[in-house]
Design an enzyme around this catalytic site. Sequence first.
Site, short mmCIF file in Angstrom:
data_model
loop_
_atom_site.label_atom_id
_atom_site.label_comp_id
_atom_site.label_asym_id
_atom_site.label_seq_id
_atom_site.Cartn_x
_atom_site.Cartn_y
_atom_site.Cartn_z
N ASP A 13 0.81 -1.22 0.00
CA ASP A 13 0.00 0.00 0.00
C ASP A 13 0.84 1.28 0.00
O ASP A 13 0.45 2.30 0.56
CB ASP A 13 -0.96 0.03 1.22
CG ASP A 13 -1.88 -1.17 1.22
OD1 ASP A 13 -2.27 -1.61 0.13
OD2 ASP A 13 -2.21 -1.66 2.32
N LYS A 16 1.72 2.34 -5.02
CA LYS A 16 2.33 1.87 -6.27
C LYS A 16 1.43 2.18 -7.47
O LYS A 16 1.91 2.58 -8.53
CB LYS A 16 2.56 0.35 -6.20
CG LYS A 16 3.51 -0.07 -5.08
CD LYS A 16 3.57 -1.57 -4.94
CE LYS A 16 2.32 -2.22 -4.41
NZ LYS A 16 1.98 -1.93 -3.02
N GLY A 40 -4.65 -4.20 -3.74
CA GLY A 40 -5.64 -3.16 -4.00
C GLY A 40 -4.88 -1.90 -4.37
O GLY A 40 -4.23 -1.29 -3.52
N HIS A 41 -4.88 -1.56 -5.65
CA HIS A 41 -4.10 -0.42 -6.14
C HIS A 41 -5.06 0.69 -6.56
O HIS A 41 -6.00 0.45 -7.31
CB HIS A 41 -3.22 -0.83 -7.32
CG HIS A 41 -2.20 -1.87 -6.95
ND1 HIS A 41 -1.34 -2.44 -7.85
CD2 HIS A 41 -1.89 -2.43 -5.74
CE1 HIS A 41 -0.55 -3.31 -7.22
NE2 HIS A 41 -0.88 -3.32 -5.95
N GLN A 235 1.88 -5.93 -3.37
CA GLN A 235 2.37 -6.02 -1.99
C GLN A 235 3.67 -5.21 -1.84
O GLN A 235 3.90 -4.32 -2.64
CB GLN A 235 2.58 -7.48 -1.56
CG GLN A 235 1.31 -8.29 -1.39
CD GLN A 235 0.71 -8.80 -2.67
OE1 GLN A 235 1.37 -9.48 -3.43
NE2 GLN A 235 -0.54 -8.51 -2.92
P1 GDP Z 1 -0.92 0.49 -3.55
O1 GDP Z 1 -1.51 -0.80 -3.11
O2 GDP Z 1 0.56 0.53 -3.31
O3 GDP Z 1 -1.24 0.86 -4.98
O4 GDP Z 1 -1.54 1.62 -2.62
P2 GDP Z 1 -3.10 1.77 -2.18
O5 GDP Z 1 -3.87 2.21 -3.34
O6 GDP Z 1 -3.55 0.56 -1.46
O7 GDP Z 1 -2.98 2.90 -1.09
C1 GDP Z 1 -2.48 4.17 -1.37
C2 GDP Z 1 -3.54 5.24 -1.04
O8 GDP Z 1 -2.94 6.51 -0.96
C3 GDP Z 1 -4.63 5.36 -2.10
O9 GDP Z 1 -5.84 5.66 -1.46
C4 GDP Z 1 -4.16 6.53 -2.94
O10 GDP Z 1 -5.21 7.20 -3.63
C5 GDP Z 1 -3.55 7.41 -1.88
N1 GDP Z 1 -2.46 8.29 -2.31
C6 GDP Z 1 -1.51 8.07 -3.26
N2 GDP Z 1 -0.59 9.06 -3.25
C7 GDP Z 1 -0.98 9.93 -2.30
C8 GDP Z 1 -0.41 11.13 -1.76
O11 GDP Z 1 0.64 11.60 -2.17
N3 GDP Z 1 -1.09 11.73 -0.74
C9 GDP Z 1 -2.25 11.23 -0.23
N4 GDP Z 1 -2.83 11.91 0.76
N5 GDP Z 1 -2.79 10.10 -0.68
C10 GDP Z 1 -2.15 9.44 -1.70
P1 IMO Z 2 -0.97 -4.06 -2.27
O1 IMO Z 2 -0.58 -4.61 -3.61
C1 IMO Z 2 -0.85 -4.51 2.08
C2 IMO Z 2 -0.84 -8.61 3.65
C3 IMO Z 2 -2.06 -9.08 4.40
C4 IMO Z 2 -1.42 -10.07 5.37
C5 IMO Z 2 -0.32 -10.69 4.54
C6 IMO Z 2 -0.70 -12.03 3.91
O2 IMO Z 2 -2.27 -3.34 -2.28
O3 IMO Z 2 0.15 -3.30 -1.66
P2 IMO Z 2 -2.28 -12.72 1.89
O4 IMO Z 2 -3.76 -12.52 1.67
O5 IMO Z 2 -1.44 -12.15 0.81
O6 IMO Z 2 -1.95 -14.16 2.18
O7 IMO Z 2 -1.96 -11.92 3.25
O8 IMO Z 2 -0.02 -9.76 3.51
N1 IMO Z 2 -1.11 -8.09 2.30
C7 IMO Z 2 -1.06 -6.79 1.97
N2 IMO Z 2 -0.85 -5.70 2.73
N3 IMO Z 2 -1.01 -4.39 0.75
C8 IMO Z 2 -1.20 -5.47 -0.04
O9 IMO Z 2 -1.23 -5.40 -1.39
C9 IMO Z 2 -1.26 -6.74 0.57
N4 IMO Z 2 -1.46 -8.00 0.12
C10 IMO Z 2 -1.35 -8.81 1.17
O10 IMO Z 2 -2.70 -8.03 5.07
O11 IMO Z 2 -0.79 -9.36 6.42
MG MG Z 3 -2.96 -1.49 -1.77
#
Ligand code: GDP
Ligand code: IMO
Ligand code: MG
Length: 435
Positions: A13, A16, A40-41, A235
Amino acid sequence: MPGTAIIGLQWGDEAKGKIVDLLTEQNEIVVRYQGGANAGHTVVANGKKFKLSLIPSGIFRPKVQCLIAGGVVLDPASILKEIDGLVKQGIKIDRNLMISDRAHVIFPWHKIADRMFNNIGNDEPIGTTMRGIGPCYEDKVGRALAIRVGDLYKPGFKNQIEHIAGVKNQLFLGLTNHFDHTMRISGWDIELEAESIYKEYSGYAEQLRPYVTDTTNYLLDAVDADKRILFEGAQGSLLDIDHGTFPYVTSSNSSGVGISGGSGVPPHFLKKIVGIVKAYTTRVGGGPCPTEQNNEIGQQIRDRGNEYGTVTKRPRRCGWFDAVAVRYSARLSGVDVISVMLLDVLSGIDSLKICTGYEIEGQQVTHFPSQIDDLRKAVPIYETLPGWKEEITGITKYNDLPENAKRYIKRIAELIGKPVEIVSVGPDRLQTIIF
Ligand code: GDP
Ligand code: IMO
Ligand code: MG
């Protein structure tokens, strides 16, 4: 720049999705190569928010080819729902999406096993996303009970389902008898019905047919043709099955080491690896997180950063930036440059801490421990930097950032030993400072 990769350097998270979407402009192909619907991106484009789980974050540019490579574990119901949702939001998905016939398929027995084993064996549960990821990778490595996307179209598919469902029913029954009632959770007594699973998955197979192909050979041809390919990690490096905080990890190589294995593209093709970090630390699920702030600061970060899981909605554990962990993961993933995300979330905090070492049983260390027991004992050694009060979400030039924000970024770069190339100050594409 033929091969570029986006790799999370913390526990996932890191935002990316935002950087993949941004860099897609300069690429012809975007590849997801490991993980599955546990990811979840988020991409925010033109004021619209999109959440992606299996589909590469390049899907918003119609000319870009999006690939789900063989190292991914594919949940057919999940990807079909995702496709449907995106199409309804006006996104074009047809020949621009390809799914590997080598990818392994997630079945209902994988999700049941994920729930069963979460509570067994460790005092602190792993806290998986319950998407069946680990059990599907187990079957892949075990081979005898595995089904790949290509198998869905073969005449023997029905027999395969009957055989595997029979074996799994026996395994689950044995486990149900073994554990007393207090250990069981709802869903343990489910009996898998081969016929209905076969029908359900045959339906999915037909809907997915237009996308299914041999992505490995497609990518090898693209490499020969010097195409520009972007690899989208899911991840984060600290969740890597081999080099992460085992057993509190995911079941694939989610650090840079997984790119080649998951996609089939030889390692030397990669010319640039962009390591993505948050300006602080988050972790969701179980396992140690030395800099976690289970206090007002942690809550402030959670509120400002909206730190709740994209997939499971669980509140993310929040804390200070851990330079010991990120220096390790940046080296492991072979990172060339760093992208610091969500810097805006730290605005308004008087003083900011960065962890520069750990104290483990009275010893000061600067390496990231290989054993979970040592990481549990690690007491962070902090350096304190002054914060800044100004809102920075509208800033587009590095020089316009408050001096203390620049100082913070500079210190992160020094501690990791790699230059910072991108700073993100908000979720939108435009809220990005590129050096
Ligand atoms: P990922 O799994 O690495 O793609 O990240 P996620 O989407 O799970 O979580 C990142 C969150 O941060 C999302 O809700 C984005 O919309 C938000 N986000 C991304 N860049 C920024 C930033 O620079 N500032 C803030 N406040 N939110 C951001
Ligand atoms: P993105 O791509 C954050 C964590 C889960 C748990 C561990 C194992 O959005 O960054 P799993 O279901 O993969 O067997 O769970 O890994 N986990 C993540 N945490 N971002 C993710 O993906 C994750 N995918 C798995 O919370 O601790
Ligand atoms: Mg994510």
